[in-house]
Design a protein around this motif. Sequence first.
Motif, PDB file in Angstrom:
ATOM      1  N   LEU A 281      11.626  -6.404   4.276  1.00  0.00           N
ATOM      2  CA  LEU A 281      10.272  -6.573   5.300  1.00  0.00           C
ATOM      3  C   LEU A 281       9.247  -6.062   4.892  1.00  0.00           C
ATOM      4  CD1 LEU A 281      12.942  -5.705   8.900  1.00  0.00           C
ATOM      5  CD2 LEU A 281      12.594  -8.100   7.253  1.00  0.00           C
ATOM      6  N   TRP A 282       9.358  -5.583   4.343  1.00  0.00           N
ATOM      7  CA  TRP A 282       7.805  -4.734   3.669  1.00  0.00           C
ATOM      8  C   TRP A 282       7.205  -6.343   3.258  1.00  0.00           C
ATOM      9  CZ3 TRP A 282       4.163  -1.548   4.542  1.00  0.00           C
ATOM     10  CH2 TRP A 282       4.148  -0.451   5.050  1.00  0.00           C
ATOM     11  N   ASP A 336       3.570  -4.178  -0.275  1.00  0.00           N
ATOM     12  CA  ASP A 336       4.816  -3.099  -1.094  1.00  0.00           C
ATOM     13  C   ASP A 336       4.134  -1.584  -0.895  1.00  0.00           C
ATOM     14  OD1 ASP A 336       4.837  -5.585  -2.654  1.00  0.00           O
ATOM     15  OD2 ASP A 336       3.019  -4.561  -3.180  1.00  0.00           O
ATOM     16  N   GLY A 337       3.210  -1.758   0.086  1.00  0.00           N
ATOM     17  CA  GLY A 337       2.830  -0.132   0.905  1.00  0.00           C
ATOM     18  C   GLY A 337       1.517  -0.530   2.048  1.00  0.00           C
ATOM     19  N   VAL A 338       0.553   0.888   1.762  1.00  0.00           N
ATOM     20  CA  VAL A 338       0.183   1.190   2.704  1.00  0.00           C
ATOM     21  C   VAL A 338      -0.475   2.833   2.615  1.00  0.00           C
ATOM     22  CG1 VAL A 338       1.698   2.553   4.566  1.00  0.00           C
ATOM     23  CG2 VAL A 338      -0.306   1.311   5.726  1.00  0.00           C
ATOM     24  N   ILE A 339      -1.936   2.924   2.854  1.00  0.00           N
ATOM     25  CA  ILE A 339      -2.572   4.111   2.905  1.00  0.00           C
ATOM     26  C   ILE A 339      -1.959   4.925   4.441  1.00  0.00           C
ATOM     27  CG2 ILE A 339      -4.503   4.803   2.724  1.00  0.00           C
ATOM     28  CD1 ILE A 339      -5.670   2.695   1.044  1.00  0.00           C
ATOM     29  N   GLY A 354       6.817   2.272   0.720  1.00  0.00           N
ATOM     30  CA  GLY A 354       8.749   1.678   0.815  1.00  0.00           C
ATOM     31  C   GLY A 354       8.940   0.606   1.200  1.00  0.00           C
ATOM     32  N   GLY A 355       7.930  -0.360   0.211  1.00  0.00           N
ATOM     33  CA  GLY A 355       8.255  -1.988  -0.082  1.00  0.00           C
ATOM     34  C   GLY A 355       8.482  -2.445  -1.542  1.00  0.00           C
ATOM     35  N   LEU A 356       8.685  -1.372  -2.157  1.00  0.00           N
ATOM     36  CA  LEU A 356       8.665  -1.256  -3.854  1.00  0.00           C
ATOM     37  C   LEU A 356      10.381  -0.633  -3.807  1.00  0.00           C
ATOM     38  CD1 LEU A 356       6.354   0.822  -5.435  1.00  0.00           C
ATOM     39  CD2 LEU A 356       6.749  -1.513  -5.565  1.00  0.00           C
ATOM     40  N   PRO A 357      11.399  -1.447  -4.226  1.00  0.00           N
ATOM     41  CA  PRO A 357      12.703  -1.619  -4.678  1.00  0.00           C
ATOM     42  C   PRO A 357      13.046   0.171  -5.242  1.00  0.00           C
ATOM     43  CG  PRO A 357      11.928  -3.774  -5.637  1.00  0.00           C
ATOM     44  CD  PRO A 357      10.657  -3.320  -5.573  1.00  0.00           C
ATOM     45  N   ALA A 358      14.149   0.141  -4.281  1.00  0.00           N
ATOM     46  CA  ALA A 358      14.284   1.917  -4.976  1.00  0.00           C
ATOM     47  C   ALA A 358      14.347   2.181  -6.188  1.00  0.00           C
ATOM     48  CB  ALA A 358      15.677   1.682  -4.060  1.00  0.00           C
ATOM     49  N   THR A 359      15.462   1.124  -6.845  1.00  0.00           N
ATOM     50  CA  THR A 359      15.350   0.781  -8.350  1.00  0.00           C
ATOM     51  C   THR A 359      14.141   0.519  -9.479  1.00  0.00           C
ATOM     52  OG1 THR A 359      15.121  -1.366  -8.736  1.00  0.00           O
ATOM     53  CG2 THR A 359      17.532   0.081  -8.322  1.00  0.00           C
ATOM     54  N   GLY A 428      -3.807   3.063   7.489  1.00  0.00           N
ATOM     55  CA  GLY A 428      -3.364   1.807   8.316  1.00  0.00           C
ATOM     56  C   GLY A 428      -3.661   0.665   6.657  1.00  0.00           C
ATOM     57  N   GLN A 429      -4.128   0.936   6.004  1.00  0.00           N
ATOM     58  CA  GLN A 429      -4.642  -1.035   5.125  1.00  0.00           C
ATOM     59  C   GLN A 429      -3.183  -1.025   3.912  1.00  0.00           C
ATOM     60  OE1 GLN A 429      -8.288   0.885   3.186  1.00  0.00           O
ATOM     61  NE2 GLN A 429      -9.636  -0.657   3.854  1.00  0.00           N
ATOM     62  N   LEU A 430      -3.156  -2.457   3.884  1.00  0.00           N
ATOM     63  CA  LEU A 430      -1.701  -2.066   3.038  1.00  0.00           C
ATOM     64  C   LEU A 430      -2.057  -2.842   1.677  1.00  0.00           C
ATOM     65  CD1 LEU A 430      -0.349  -4.859   5.502  1.00  0.00           C
ATOM     66  CD2 LEU A 430      -0.134  -2.311   5.439  1.00  0.00           C
ATOM     67  N   VAL A 431      -1.285  -2.089   0.829  1.00  0.00           N
ATOM     68  CA  VAL A 431      -1.624  -2.366  -0.522  1.00  0.00           C
ATOM     69  C   VAL A 431      -0.595  -3.215  -1.488  1.00  0.00           C
ATOM     70  CG1 VAL A 431      -2.175   0.134  -0.599  1.00  0.00           C
ATOM     71  CG2 VAL A 431      -0.296  -0.409  -1.119  1.00  0.00           C
ATOM     72  N   GLN A 432      -0.980  -3.858  -1.909  1.00  0.00           N
ATOM     73  CA  GLN A 432       0.000  -4.738  -2.840  1.00  0.00           C
ATOM     74  C   GLN A 432      -0.537  -4.037  -4.836  1.00  0.00           C
ATOM     75  OE1 GLN A 432      -0.611  -8.816  -2.518  1.00  0.00           O
ATOM     76  NE2 GLN A 432      -0.264  -9.021  -0.472  1.00  0.00           N
ATOM     77  N   GLU A 433       1.013  -4.364  -5.210  1.00  0.00           N
ATOM     78  CA  GLU A 433       0.979  -4.086  -6.291  1.00  0.00           C
ATOM     79  C   GLU A 433      -0.173  -5.118  -7.638  1.00  0.00           C
ATOM     80  OE1 GLU A 433       4.801  -2.866  -9.675  1.00  0.00           O
ATOM     81  OE2 GLU A 433       5.212  -4.053  -7.697  1.00  0.00           O
ATOM     82  N   VAL A 434      -0.483  -4.895  -8.580  1.00  0.00           N
ATOM     83  CA  VAL A 434      -0.690  -5.350  -9.630  1.00  0.00           C
ATOM     84  C   VAL A 434      -0.904  -5.358 -10.989  1.00  0.00           C
ATOM     85  CG1 VAL A 434      -2.784  -5.348 -10.948  1.00  0.00           C
ATOM     86  CG2 VAL A 434      -3.510  -5.211  -8.218  1.00  0.00           C
TER      87      VAL A 434
END
Length: 775
Positions: A281-282, A336-339, A354-359, A428-434
Motif C-alpha cells: 500500500l505504500w 518507499d518511506g517518510v521522514i 516501510g515501503g521497501l520489501p522486507a527481503t 511527513g515528507q515522502l521519499v522514493q528510492e533513487v
Amino acid sequence: MGFNRRTFLQKAGFGIAALGASETLLSLLFDGSLAIPILDRYGQALAQPTQRKLALLVGINQYPQMTALGGCVTDVEMQRELLIHRFGFNDRDILTLTDSQATRRAIETGFMEHLVNQAKAGDVVVFHFSGYGSRVKRNPTSDPNNLEKWQNSFVPVDGIVPTNGVPANDLLAETLALLLLSIASSRVATILDTSHIDRVNILQGNLRVRSTSYPPAEATNSEELAFQEQLLAQISPGKPANLNIMPGLVFAAAGLSQLAMEAKWNGFTAGLFTYALTQYLWQAIPGTTVQITMSRTAQSINQLIGINQQPKLIGEKDLDSLFTDYILSNSNIGADGVITSVDSSGTTAQLWLGGLPATVLQYYGTNSLLELVNENTSQGVGVRDELKNNEQPTTNNQQLQIRTKVGLTATAEVIASNTISNYPLQVGQLVQEVVRIIPRNVTVTIALDAKLERIERVDATSAFASIHDVSSVVVAGEQSADYLFGKRRKEGSIEDILPNSSPGYGLFYIGGEPIRNTAGESGEAVKSAVSRLVPKLKTLLASKLLRLTANEGCSRLAIRADLEMIFPQEKTIAVRETRRGFLSRQPIDLASNSPELLSDVKMGKLPSLPIGSRIQFRLENYSERPIYFMLLGFQTGANAIAFYPHPPVSPLPRADNNLPVQDGAIAPGETMTIPDPAATFDWALAGLPGLWELQLICSPFPFNQAMAKLQEGIISTVKGERIDNLFNSLDVVQGILQDLHQGSGVSSDRIGTISDSYALDVKAWATLSFIYQVV
C-alpha cells in the motif's frame, strides 16, 4: 474500572479525538474516576469535521499467561505510519492499544468511544488487531439457528488460559461484528492478523504462530455476553442481526484452516500479512483494486513460506468499491518511506522505510540514495529521463543518503544535488528510492528444525559451515533465516498428501512447508544430506539474489508484462507493470482489459494452473529506449530455467535515428511474445505440483556478462530460447547484477566507494515478479 459501563458508553459519545485521542482516551480507559469530568468539560466544545478518518489499532506481544509474540506491536507501528503519512489520517484520530493497554474492556470501550460514537456517515473507519486468536464455544442462545458449535475469538492481554472450565475473557467474533454494525459509516475496513487453529505449536518452522496452543474454551464470561446484548438491542431492536458476516471489508491474514504467522528479519519482527499488505500500500497508486492488493500480498507471503498461509477477503462490502475509501483519497504517487524527524541542523533525518520489501530492506546498504517526493517527482521523473550512454541521472529533488539502518528505520543525510531544494526537510515528507546499494557477499542462512536431535544439529552445523554460499546456521525461531533444514515427519506434514515421498532430511520453507525434490532416503547421514543439497542451495541463493532486485513499485522504466495461458484455454493469469514508469497515464484497468483475471484474484489468491498448461509472456516496452530482457524461473524443487532473446529480435526501425534498435532488444513501443510464436516448441508446465516463481529483468543496457554465463550453462536441455534445468543459475544471476551495476553507472563521487556492493539506479532496470501454483 470504578464506574458503570453502560453509563460510561452512553455519556462518552463526544468528540474527544480532536484533543488527541491517543492520550485523552487512554486516560479514560485506565482511570475510570476521571472519565465523566473530562467528557463533561471538553466533549461538547469541539466540533467534528466531516469525512474524518478514524482508526483503532491493537497489537499485543506480551501475554502474561502465554508465550510472548514478537511482531504485533510492530504491526501497529507499520499500520499507523501508513495511515498517517501515506493516506492522510490525523495522528490524533488514531488510537493505539498495545500490550498491557489492550485488555478486553479497553479494546471494547475504545472501539465504542473512538469509533462508534465519533464516526458519522461517510467517515473512514479502520480497525486493526494483531495478537493471538482462539475459539470459544458458541452461546446457545445467541443464534439458535446456527449449527456451528464454536466461534472465533481474539485474545486480549488479560485473556485467560481455558483450563478446568474457566470462562474465556476473549473478544468474541460476534462482539466484533456487533461493534462494526454499530458504526454509522459504511466505509469500514478491518485488518485481522491472527488465526484460530486449536492446539498448534507456537513455533512453526522458523516462524511464530498467532493461534494459541490451548484447546478452545467451553464458555465465555457473563460480562462479554451482557455487552453483546446491549449492542444488539441498540442495533436491531426486536430483530436478530446477522453475526456470521462482518460488515464492511475485512482483511484476514489467513484462511479458516490456515495459520497466521510472524517472521523475524534483521532488526525487527512483524506479521507476514501486515508487512506485505502495508508495504504494497505504500507504493500503491489510485486505481489499484483491493482484489489485486490482496493477490499481491499473498504473492509476497507465499514467495517466502510457500502456500501454508494465504490471506483472505471476507465481509459483506462490495470489494471493488471500498478500496479508495480506505486509503487512496489524495495521493497520486507511491512512496518507499517518510521522514519521521529532522535534527536541528536540518540536514539529517530519521526515515521510516516501510515501503521497501522486507527481503530488500534486510540488505539495503549504507549509501543508498532516496529523494524527496514533490510535484517535480510526479512531473519530471519518468521515461524521458532514462539513462542514456551511461550519463549520470539528474533530478530536481533533494536527495538523502542512508548512513545507518536498524530494522525499519534509517538515518540519512542531505547530499548535494544538481538543483538545490528551495525548502528544508520536514517531518511527513515522502521519499522514493533513487539508488539501491546491495552487498555482493549475500549468502543463505539456514535454520535447523527444533525437532532435530542434538547430535543431528551438531552434525548439520559442521556440514553447513564448509559451504561457501551458506553464511550461518541458526536455531529455528531465534533469528532470521531463509530456509529450514529438517526431516519430514508423518504428523501434520505434506506426507499426508504425498504418502510415497521420502522421510529423509531435506529443505523446507521457513514456515515448515517442504521444498519438493530435496528430501533424501531414510537412514541418510546428516553430512551426506547437506552435501547432496549443495546444488539446491546455489539455486535458492540465486533466487534470493534476484528478489533483492525487486522494484516494480520504484522502477522508472515503462514496462508491462502479461502472463497468459494459451492451453487448455486462453486466459490472462497475471499482469505486472512498473508503477512509476507510467505516471502520465492511468494504471491497468483489469475490469476492461483483463476481465477474466478478476475471478482468479477476487479473494486474493495466487493464480493456479494445471499441469500440462501452456503459457507465454507478453512484454511491452512503453519507454523511449530499446529494452533488453532476461526471464529466469525457479520451479518446484529448486530447479532453474531461463529464457533469453535468441534468435535476435528484429523489429522495424524507428524514425528517431538517435535510438537505434540493437540485436536482442525490444524496440520502443513494441511488444514481444515469449516464447516466440514461431518457435518450434511450446512452454508446457511439467513436473510436480507446487509454487513457481518467475523473474523478468529488463534494462536499457545489454546483459553481456549474464549472457556469457548463460552460454556456459547450455549443457542441459536447450529448446530455442529456453534452457531447462539451468545448472549455473547463481553465476547467471551474479552476471545480471553486475550488468545492472555497470549499466547504472553510478559514480563513487555520489555514493562513495562501494567495491564490495552493487549500486543499482532505479532508471536502469525493472524486475517484475510472477508467483503462481501448478496443480
